[in-house]
Design an enzyme around this catalytic site. Sequence first.
Site, PDB file in Angstrom:
ATOM      1  N   THR A  67       0.812  -1.223   0.000  1.00 47.23           N
ATOM      2  CA  THR A  67       0.000   0.000   0.000  1.00 47.23           C
ATOM      3  C   THR A  67       0.843   1.269   0.000  1.00 47.23           C
ATOM      4  O   THR A  67       0.330   2.345  -0.319  1.00 47.23           O
ATOM      5  CB  THR A  67      -0.907   0.057   1.243  1.00 47.23           C
ATOM      6  OG1 THR A  67      -0.072   0.118   2.408  1.00 47.23           O
ATOM      7  CG2 THR A  67      -1.832  -1.143   1.302  1.00 47.23           C
ATOM      8  N   HIS A 133       6.938  28.377   1.243  1.00 44.45           N
ATOM      9  CA  HIS A 133       6.865  26.958   1.586  1.00 44.45           C
ATOM     10  C   HIS A 133       7.940  26.569   2.604  1.00 44.45           C
ATOM     11  O   HIS A 133       7.752  25.641   3.378  1.00 44.45           O
ATOM     12  CB  HIS A 133       6.997  26.097   0.326  1.00 44.45           C
ATOM     13  CG  HIS A 133       6.001  26.461  -0.721  1.00 44.45           C
ATOM     14  ND1 HIS A 133       4.640  26.269  -0.563  1.00 44.45           N
ATOM     15  CD2 HIS A 133       6.167  27.032  -1.934  1.00 44.45           C
ATOM     16  CE1 HIS A 133       4.014  26.695  -1.639  1.00 44.45           C
ATOM     17  NE2 HIS A 133       4.915  27.172  -2.488  1.00 44.45           N
TER      18      HIS A 133
END
Length: 145
Positions: A67, A133
Amino acid sequence: MKISIASDHGGFDLKEDLRAWLTGQGHEVVDFGCHGKESCDYPDFAGPAARAAASGECERGIVICTTGIGVSMTANKVKGVRCALCGDPWSAEMTRRHNDANVLAIGAGVTGPLLARQIVTAFLTHEFEGGRHQRRVDKVMSTEA
């Protein structure tokens, strides 16, 4: 670019595909395992690959499991790692541009080889934009124990 790569048994086939492809693209790939499809524990491989990216031994890291969740959790426990689980190229681009991610997690059970190559390309070809950022990345990194 020097790239660390690792997987567990669930991500082995995709890791092998990406390793060969990246090498063919001219990258130096450091393979932290696993080295077969026998059941194994993802932290044994994702941890060392993440540490290589955090230390600067490798410029970026890629970790893979079925996953992508387990390897991303493991990688994010390593001081200095900003690992993002990405399932599409746009997310991989944005995590580089806005989050300065240095490790990419991929879920082999939900991402085929062609899409994985597109995700990796976006992750490797975009750079951190800094600016506004940087403040956010600094705040994230200040939460490390």
